[in-house]
Write a protein that holds these residues in place. Sequence first.
Motif, mmCIF file in Angstrom:
data_model
loop_
_atom_site.group_PDB
_atom_site.id
_atom_site.type_symbol
_atom_site.label_atom_id
_atom_site.label_comp_id
_atom_site.label_asym_id
_atom_site.label_seq_id
_atom_site.Cartn_x
_atom_site.Cartn_y
_atom_site.Cartn_z
ATOM 1 N N LEU A 86 -4.751 43.512 -6.708
ATOM 2 C CA LEU A 86 -5.355 42.236 -6.345
ATOM 3 C C LEU A 86 -6.123 41.718 -7.551
ATOM 4 O O LEU A 86 -6.704 42.499 -8.293
ATOM 5 C CB LEU A 86 -6.309 42.400 -5.157
ATOM 6 C CG LEU A 86 -5.673 42.892 -3.853
ATOM 7 C CD1 LEU A 86 -6.737 43.020 -2.765
ATOM 8 C CD2 LEU A 86 -4.579 41.947 -3.392
ATOM 9 N N GLU A 118 -11.651 37.584 -5.978
ATOM 10 C CA GLU A 118 -12.544 37.929 -4.867
ATOM 11 C C GLU A 118 -14.021 37.857 -5.286
ATOM 12 O O GLU A 118 -14.890 37.546 -4.476
ATOM 13 C CB GLU A 118 -12.182 39.340 -4.392
ATOM 14 C CG GLU A 118 -13.206 40.051 -3.529
ATOM 15 C CD GLU A 118 -13.124 39.672 -2.058
ATOM 16 O OE1 GLU A 118 -12.056 39.216 -1.632
ATOM 17 O OE2 GLU A 118 -14.152 39.808 -1.360
ATOM 18 N N SER A 122 -13.031 36.576 -0.148
ATOM 19 C CA SER A 122 -12.071 36.290 0.917
ATOM 20 C C SER A 122 -12.790 35.698 2.131
ATOM 21 O O SER A 122 -12.229 34.892 2.842
ATOM 22 C CB SER A 122 -11.286 37.537 1.302
ATOM 23 O OG SER A 122 -12.149 38.509 1.818
ATOM 24 N N CYS A 149 4.365 34.384 5.020
ATOM 25 C CA CYS A 149 3.129 35.177 4.994
ATOM 26 C C CYS A 149 2.268 34.714 3.822
ATOM 27 O O CYS A 149 2.652 33.833 3.066
ATOM 28 C CB CYS A 149 3.422 36.672 4.890
ATOM 29 S SG CYS A 149 3.917 37.245 3.238
ATOM 30 N N GLY A 150 1.109 35.306 3.679
ATOM 31 C CA GLY A 150 0.195 34.855 2.634
ATOM 32 C C GLY A 150 0.126 35.772 1.426
ATOM 33 O O GLY A 150 -0.798 35.649 0.618
ATOM 34 N N ILE A 151 1.090 36.665 1.271
ATOM 35 C CA ILE A 151 0.972 37.645 0.184
ATOM 36 C C ILE A 151 0.910 36.969 -1.183
ATOM 37 O O ILE A 151 0.028 37.248 -1.992
ATOM 38 C CB ILE A 151 2.139 38.664 0.216
ATOM 39 C CG1 ILE A 151 1.992 39.595 1.428
ATOM 40 C CG2 ILE A 151 2.173 39.495 -1.068
ATOM 41 C CD1 ILE A 151 3.077 40.645 1.539
ATOM 42 N N TYR A 210 -2.423 35.189 -1.657
ATOM 43 C CA TYR A 210 -3.619 36.034 -1.651
ATOM 44 C C TYR A 210 -3.655 36.971 -2.860
ATOM 45 O O TYR A 210 -4.727 37.418 -3.268
ATOM 46 C CB TYR A 210 -3.705 36.837 -0.346
ATOM 47 C CG TYR A 210 -4.113 35.998 0.855
ATOM 48 C CD1 TYR A 210 -4.341 34.631 0.726
ATOM 49 C CD2 TYR A 210 -4.285 36.569 2.104
ATOM 50 C CE1 TYR A 210 -4.702 33.863 1.818
ATOM 51 C CE2 TYR A 210 -4.659 35.804 3.203
ATOM 52 C CZ TYR A 210 -4.860 34.455 3.056
ATOM 53 O OH TYR A 210 -5.238 33.700 4.145
ATOM 54 N N HIS A 237 -6.437 28.989 -4.651
ATOM 55 C CA HIS A 237 -7.841 28.825 -4.276
ATOM 56 C C HIS A 237 -8.015 28.178 -2.925
ATOM 57 O O HIS A 237 -9.118 27.782 -2.567
ATOM 58 C CB HIS A 237 -8.552 27.973 -5.328
ATOM 59 C CG HIS A 237 -7.886 26.642 -5.531
ATOM 60 N ND1 HIS A 237 -8.086 25.593 -4.685
ATOM 61 C CD2 HIS A 237 -6.987 26.228 -6.457
ATOM 62 C CE1 HIS A 237 -7.340 24.567 -5.088
ATOM 63 N NE2 HIS A 237 -6.656 24.926 -6.155
ATOM 64 N N CYS A 238 -6.948 28.017 -2.147
ATOM 65 C CA CYS A 238 -7.096 27.318 -0.873
ATOM 66 C C CYS A 238 -8.002 28.091 0.075
ATOM 67 O O CYS A 238 -7.965 29.316 0.104
ATOM 68 C CB CYS A 238 -5.731 27.123 -0.219
ATOM 69 S SG CYS A 238 -4.737 25.924 -1.112
ATOM 70 N N TRP A 275 -10.280 32.623 2.646
ATOM 71 C CA TRP A 275 -8.991 32.280 2.041
ATOM 72 C C TRP A 275 -8.048 31.721 3.094
ATOM 73 O O TRP A 275 -8.026 32.166 4.236
ATOM 74 C CB TRP A 275 -8.335 33.517 1.426
ATOM 75 C CG TRP A 275 -9.034 34.086 0.256
ATOM 76 C CD1 TRP A 275 -10.104 33.565 -0.419
ATOM 77 C CD2 TRP A 275 -8.707 35.315 -0.410
ATOM 78 N NE1 TRP A 275 -10.447 34.400 -1.448
ATOM 79 C CE2 TRP A 275 -9.621 35.463 -1.468
ATOM 80 C CE3 TRP A 275 -7.732 36.293 -0.211
ATOM 81 C CZ2 TRP A 275 -9.585 36.567 -2.321
ATOM 82 C CZ3 TRP A 275 -7.700 37.381 -1.055
ATOM 83 C CH2 TRP A 275 -8.618 37.517 -2.106
ATOM 84 N N ASP A 276 -7.260 30.789 2.666
ATOM 85 C CA ASP A 276 -6.210 30.269 3.521
ATOM 86 C C ASP A 276 -4.989 30.121 2.628
ATOM 87 O O ASP A 276 -5.091 30.271 1.407
ATOM 88 C CB ASP A 276 -6.633 28.921 4.124
ATOM 89 C CG ASP A 276 -5.914 28.631 5.432
ATOM 90 O OD1 ASP A 276 -4.890 29.285 5.701
ATOM 91 O OD2 ASP A 276 -6.362 27.740 6.165
#
Lengths: 278, 348, 153, 313
Positions: free
Chosen positions: B57, B61, B66, B242-244, B247, B253-254, B273-274
Motif C-alpha cells: 500500500l 494513508e 482511509s 472493486c476498489g483495489i 485504494y 484521492h476520492c 476513501w471512496d
Amino acid sequence: MDNPLKPYPATIVKITDETPDVKTFQIVFDDPGVWDHFRHKPGQVAQISVFGVGEATISITSSPTRKGLLEFSVKRVGLLTGALHQLEAGSKVGIRGPLGNHFPYEEMKGSDLLFIGGGIGLAPLRALIDFVLDGENRSHYGQVEIIYGARSAADLCFKDDLFNRWPHMPGTKVYLTIDRPEEGWNGHVGFVPSYLEEISPSPRNRFAITCGPPVMIKFVLSALQKLGFPDERIITTLEMKMKCGVGKCGRCNIGSKFVCVDGPVFYLSQLKELPPEF
Amino acid sequence: MSVRDFLLTREGLHSWLSRLARDYPLIAPVEEEKGVITFKQVGGPQEIVFDCAPSTLPPKEWFLPSTEELFAFSTAGGGITLQEPPGPKERVLFGLHPCDVRALLALDPVFGGTYPDPYYLGRRKATIIVALSCTKPGPYCFCPAVGGDPVVAAGADLLLTESGSSFAVKAMTSRGEEIIQRYPGHFAPDEEGRGERARQELAGQLAGMFAFLPDLRGVKEFLDGHFELPYWEEVASRCLGCGICTYTCPTCHCFDIFDQSWDGARGLRARCWDSCMFSQFTRMAGGHNPRPTQKERVRNRFLHKLKYHQDRYGLGGCVGCGRCVAKCPVNIDIRRIIGDLKELASHG
Amino acid sequence: MSLDSQWEPKIVGFCCNWCSYAGADLAGLNRLSYSPTVRIVRVPCSGRVNPAFIIRAFQRGADAVLVSGCHPGDCHYVSGNYHARRRFLVFKRLLEYVGFEGERLQVRWISGSEGAKFAQTVDELDRKIKALGPNKKMRQEPPGFSGVKDHEG
Amino acid sequence: MRETARQLLREREVGLVIGYAAGSEAYWVTPAFIKEEAQADRLVWNPFCVNSLAKYLINYHHEPYKVAVVVKGCDSRALVRLLQDNQVQREKVVVIGIPCLGVVDAKAAALKIAPGTRILGASVTDGEFLLQTESGTLSLPRGEALCAKCRYCENPTPVLADTLLAEEVAAEPAANIYAEVREVESWPREKRSAFWDGHFQRCLRCYACRNICPACTCRECVFDQTDPCWVAKAHNLSENTAFHLIRAMHVAGRCVDCGECERACPVNIPLRLLNQKVIKDIKELFGVSTPGSRLDEMPALGMFATEDPDEFN
C-alpha cells in the motif's frame, strides 16, 4: 473559510411548503459576522448540513440582493433531503459555501433574458430572476421572460412569485405549463420544450438560461438551438452528486472539469466541449 | 555554500533511525503480514523493510487516512459547537521510493489551490520525508515510462541512496539540512561527490532492469480526441468494480463524507476513501447516475490517470508504481492499457 | 477501576411477539423478579433476527444478546424458528471462532406460558455475564467530542 | 478449447464465449469475452487459469443469445449455485467443462518466474508444473506452487458440463479438508480473537471479496445501503469485523469454497479460513455437501429439518 469542509452554524427561521415534496428553508447564520465572508452570487450553491445525517449540495435560491438571509428550496429525494424536510423552524443546521461559479450577470447586462425552468429547476434560476428584478439592477436588463412547467399545478414551486409577484413587475412575462390537463387549470398544458417552441422567443439580444430535470434540459437545449440561440448565449446549471464541493473528493467531474468548482453554471458552448457524462 | 551531500554508513543509518524513532513518530515500511508491506509507525530500524519495491500500500494513508475525522459536533445547549481534531505532531516518514514522493507532488495541488484542505496540508507540513532510491525495480514498476526516475526524489527532504556498504545522503530542502545538523556524528560530508557518482551509477544499472515500459507518446493526444471507444467496453467487461486499483493507487484521492451519530445530538463528521469504480459513487439521491455502467467508470479512472490530472494540474496522474497491476484480480494492467491505446491511436 | 465496579451488564433480548414476549409479559404479571439488565426488543419472529442486529447490539455496547422464540413446531409462521435455529447454530459458532465468548449470544425457546423460564433465563445470563465482565469485542464508543483523536495516536 | 469456441460461435449456438486469455505476466490470465470466431485464438488454458468465470454470466442474462463459459470443477459449483438462485438460466448457458489437475498460486509463481517471461506451453505432472519458456523449461514444484484451494479438491471434474474438454479426473479420497479451520478452533479464545482482529483491522473495504464472489448477487448490496446503514463507511476494526461477519453469514450455505475472495484480497486476509469454518459447520450440523456440489441440494440456511440439532432448549 480557513477550513472549507467546516460549516457555519445556522438556524432555520422559516419553512414554506412549495409543493407536496418541495419546501423552502429560510436560513440565517448564528454568527452575523459570517455575512462578511459569505457573499454569494446568483447561481452559486452551498452545502447544507443536518448534523448526524450529513450534507447535501443545494443551490441558493435567494438573490444576494435580499440581505441577511439565505433561501434553499429542497425536493425530498434521499436521506439528507428527507431529514431536512423533518426539521422545523428553529432547527440548527450548517452551511458551507458559497461554492461554484455563478451566472454571468455582468455579461448579460443590456440583454433580454429568457428563463426556462422545470420542477425544482426553477430554484437556481430564481436567484438570478430576483437579482435582475430587484432595485436598480432592473434598469441594466431588458425584457425578462420566464417559461416554467411542472408535472401538475400542485408541483409548481414559488407560486407566490409566479402568480402574484413576477407577472406584475415591469417588462416581465411569466408563461406557465403543466404536463397533463387537470381540473381547475386554465393555463397551458404540455411539456416545457414544446411550449418554448410554441412561444418561439427571438434569439436577438437575448440570453436563455435553463435548469430542470436532465431530460428537459436536453430537449430545451436543442429547441433553443433550433430557435437560433447561439451556444454562447445558452446557459444551464448542472446538478451532480457532490461531497466536498471544493474540487477534492473527485465525484462530480465531467472530464477534466469539476462541476463543484468549474460549474455548476455552463454555457452550451462549454458543455459541447465536455464528455456527455452528466 | 553549505554542504548538501553526506555519507552514512549502514551502522550509522541504523543508529540514526533508532534516534529518530525516539525523537519523532517514525513511520516506515513494515511487513504487517506475510507479503503485505505497509507504512506503520516503528520503534526502530529492526522493524523496517528496506528493500520493498514498492510497498503493498502506498504511504498516502499518512496524508489522506482511509478514515479521518473532520470535526466533532454537539448540539447540547441549543446551539452547535464544532471542534476540529488537533493537528498532527511533527513526524518522519522514512523509506518512500521516488514514485511515492512524486505521487505526493501530484496530490498537493488537489488539496491545495483555491480551497486549501487543512487536514491534508497539515499532515504534509508536519512530515519530514526521507526518501530511498530504488536498488532494483519491482516486477511491475514502470516509473521511467511516466517521467519518473528511481534515483530522483524532488519533493523529499532527504534522499538516501544505497552505495556498497554505505548510503549517499542528499539534503534536498533546508528542512533536510536541519535534520542532518540535529544528529551530528552520524553524517560525514561527501566532499568528493561520491553520492552523485553513486546515484548516476545506480541509475545506469536500473535503466535496463524494467521488464515492461509502455510507450506513452501520443496516448494523451489520442485520448484528447477520442472519448468514446468500444475498447472501454472490453476492459469493463472484465472489471469487477472493486476498489483495489484506487485504494492501492498513490495518487487516487476520492473520498466520501459522512456523519456518525447515535442520537443526533453529538457525533462526528468524517471522510473516508471512496472509489470511482464503485457503482454508487456518482449515483444521485434521485437515481440519476452520470456514469451508470462499469464502462464509464473504468474509462473515468484511466482517463483520470492519463489525461484529466494532466489537464487540470499539469502533472501526470500515474507515477508508474505498478501497485494496481500487482493487485488487480482480473489482470487489468495499465501498462497494457497504455499499449492498447497506443495501438488504437496508430490505427487512426 | 472505579468504572468497573459500577459496571452492570447490558443485555439485549430479541423476543418473538407470539411466544417469548408473551412469556416476558407473564413473568411481569406473575410478579416474578428478574434482572433489570435486559432490554427487550420485540420482533415478529425469531426468524426475523438478522445477525446484523446482534452485531449492532455488540457494537453499541451490549454485553450479551438473547434471542428468544417459540419452541420448534410452535412457530406462528410455521417455520421461522426452524430457520432461526439453523442460522444461530452457525452464527454462534462463527462468533466463537472470531474470538467472542460464546456465552454472550444465547438463543432460547420460551413459550407464552413460560414466564418462569424467561425470568430464569435472564437471571442465569445476567450471572454469566457478570462473571465474564464487559464485552470489549467490536464495542464502539459513541462518536463525539470524546472520539476526537489524532489519527496517529 | 479454441476449436470448441470456434464451433459454438460459427454455428451461432452461442453469442459469446467466456474463457481465459493470456495475461500481462506469465502467471496471470485475464478473462476473455469472445464474440467472433476469429478471436477464439486468444483463448488459453494453462495452470494459471485460477479465476472463476461463472459470475460474469449474470452480466449477460438480459442478452438474447446463449453464453458459453469455461469452468473448472470448483467454478462449476459456483455455476450450480447461480442456477439454483435463478441468476442464470440453464437453457441460456453452454458449459465448457475442464477437468483440472490443480492450478498455480500466482503469488508463489511470481517469486520464481521473472517479469516479462513468456509461456509457450505447460504441462502438469504428479510432482510439478512444467512450463516451456523462451529460455527453456521451468519447473514449479507442486508442493510450493499449488493453489491452497487445490491442495484438496472435491471436484476436479466439473459437476455440470455440456462438453468436457479432457478426460475426467477422479477426486482424491477425502482428507482432512478443514485441518486449518480445526487448528484455529483449537486455539484459546484470546488467540483467535487477536488473530482475526489483526486481519480485519487491515481490511481496506475495497469490496473485491464481495464483487468477485459468485454467492454475492444482490441487486443492491446491504453494504451499499445508507438507510438503514448496517455497516458504516468508516474503516475501523469494529466496522471491518461487522463487514466480514455479515458477509460470512450472507454467503453461509451458498459459499462454494472457490477461494476467489482470498485470492482477490489485496492485503492477504485469510477469507477462505473464515468461510470454510461456516462450510464445515453446516456440513457437520446438517449433513449437507459443499454448496454447489449438487443441483438438487438447496442452500442449507434456506431450509431446515425438524430433526436438526437443537442447543437452544
